[in-house]
Design a protein around this motif. Structure first.
Motif, short mmCIF file in Angstrom:
data_model
loop_
_atom_site.label_atom_id
_atom_site.label_comp_id
_atom_site.label_asym_id
_atom_site.label_seq_id
_atom_site.Cartn_x
_atom_site.Cartn_y
_atom_site.Cartn_z
N LEU A 12 0.83 -1.21 0.00
CA LEU A 12 0.00 0.00 0.00
C LEU A 12 0.86 1.25 0.00
O LEU A 12 0.55 2.23 -0.68
CB LEU A 12 -0.96 -0.01 1.19
CG LEU A 12 -2.10 -1.02 1.11
CD1 LEU A 12 -2.78 -1.15 2.46
CD2 LEU A 12 -3.10 -0.63 0.04
N ALA A 13 1.95 1.23 0.77
CA ALA A 13 2.85 2.39 0.80
C ALA A 13 3.50 2.60 -0.56
O ALA A 13 3.65 3.74 -1.02
CB ALA A 13 3.90 2.22 1.89
N ASP A 14 3.89 1.52 -1.22
CA ASP A 14 4.47 1.63 -2.56
C ASP A 14 3.44 2.19 -3.54
O ASP A 14 3.76 3.03 -4.38
CB ASP A 14 4.97 0.28 -3.06
CG ASP A 14 6.28 -0.16 -2.40
OD1 ASP A 14 6.90 0.67 -1.69
OD2 ASP A 14 6.66 -1.32 -2.59
N GLY A 57 -10.28 -2.99 1.64
CA GLY A 57 -11.45 -2.14 1.70
C GLY A 57 -11.48 -1.01 0.68
O GLY A 57 -12.32 -0.13 0.76
N ALA A 58 -10.58 -1.04 -0.26
CA ALA A 58 -10.56 -0.03 -1.32
C ALA A 58 -10.98 -0.71 -2.62
O ALA A 58 -11.19 -1.92 -2.66
CB ALA A 58 -9.17 0.58 -1.45
N VAL A 74 -6.44 4.76 -1.12
CA VAL A 74 -5.18 4.17 -0.68
C VAL A 74 -4.83 4.69 0.72
O VAL A 74 -4.43 3.93 1.60
CB VAL A 74 -4.04 4.46 -1.68
CG1 VAL A 74 -2.71 3.95 -1.16
CG2 VAL A 74 -4.37 3.83 -3.03
N GLU A 75 -5.01 5.99 0.93
CA GLU A 75 -4.72 6.58 2.24
C GLU A 75 -5.64 6.01 3.32
O GLU A 75 -5.20 5.74 4.44
CB GLU A 75 -4.82 8.10 2.18
CG GLU A 75 -3.67 8.70 1.39
CD GLU A 75 -3.82 10.19 1.14
OE1 GLU A 75 -4.90 10.76 1.39
OE2 GLU A 75 -2.82 10.80 0.69
N ALA A 76 -6.91 5.81 2.98
CA ALA A 76 -7.85 5.22 3.94
C ALA A 76 -7.43 3.79 4.30
O ALA A 76 -7.49 3.39 5.46
CB ALA A 76 -9.27 5.23 3.39
N GLY A 83 -3.26 2.94 11.58
CA GLY A 83 -3.74 3.98 12.46
C GLY A 83 -3.10 5.34 12.27
O GLY A 83 -3.40 6.28 12.97
N ASP A 84 -2.19 5.47 11.32
CA ASP A 84 -1.53 6.74 11.06
C ASP A 84 -2.26 7.50 9.97
O ASP A 84 -2.87 6.91 9.10
CB ASP A 84 -0.07 6.54 10.60
CG ASP A 84 0.80 5.99 11.70
OD1 ASP A 84 0.44 6.18 12.88
OD2 ASP A 84 1.84 5.39 11.40
N GLU A 85 -2.16 8.82 10.03
CA GLU A 85 -2.69 9.65 8.95
C GLU A 85 -1.63 9.76 7.86
O GLU A 85 -0.45 9.90 8.15
CB GLU A 85 -3.02 11.04 9.46
CG GLU A 85 -4.22 11.06 10.39
CD GLU A 85 -5.51 10.67 9.70
OE1 GLU A 85 -5.70 11.04 8.53
OE2 GLU A 85 -6.33 9.98 10.33
N TRP A 86 -2.06 9.73 6.60
CA TRP A 86 -1.12 9.86 5.48
C TRP A 86 -1.25 11.20 4.88
O TRP A 86 -2.05 11.82 4.59
CB TRP A 86 -1.37 8.76 4.44
CG TRP A 86 -0.79 7.50 4.94
CD1 TRP A 86 -1.36 6.63 5.81
CD2 TRP A 86 0.51 6.99 4.66
NE1 TRP A 86 -0.50 5.61 6.08
CE2 TRP A 86 0.64 5.79 5.40
CE3 TRP A 86 1.55 7.41 3.88
CZ2 TRP A 86 1.80 5.02 5.37
CZ3 TRP A 86 2.69 6.65 3.85
CH2 TRP A 86 2.82 5.46 4.60
#
Length: 86
Positions: A12-14, A57-58, A74-76, A83-86
């Motif tokens: 997801l980060a990639d 969930g996306a 992706v951010e969600a 649990g972090d905000e992107w």
């Protein structure tokens, strides 16, 4: 289980990096950029990308008749996972 969660976070980060801050990117462009981030993504298909998003969930969305990946989705998914905000 921890390894799978970590692996999903990396994927997801990639993908988030591949979006380059754009609101939405066509799946074709997203797949190409993923391969630029890491060559291991070169074999990925639309289905692979779609399944990854669905597992978190996306989903691949439609915009002007084209399949796109939305940064907000992706951010969600990333936020949901760690649990972090992107």
């Amino acid at each position: 289980h921890v390894h799978l969660v970590l692996q999903a976070q990396i994927l997801l980060a990639d993908l988030h990096e591949a979006l380059r801050g754009e609101v939405r990117v066509t799946t074709r462009v997203a797949l190409g950029r993923l391969a630029e981030v890491d060559r291991s993504y070169e074999a990925w298909t639309f289905q692979t990308l779609s399944e990854l998003l669905a597992d978190h969930g996306a989903k691949v969305a439609k915009s002007d008749g084209q399949s796109v990946v939305r940064r907000s989705d992706v951010e969600a998914a990333l936020t949901e996972r760690d649990g972090d905000e992107w």
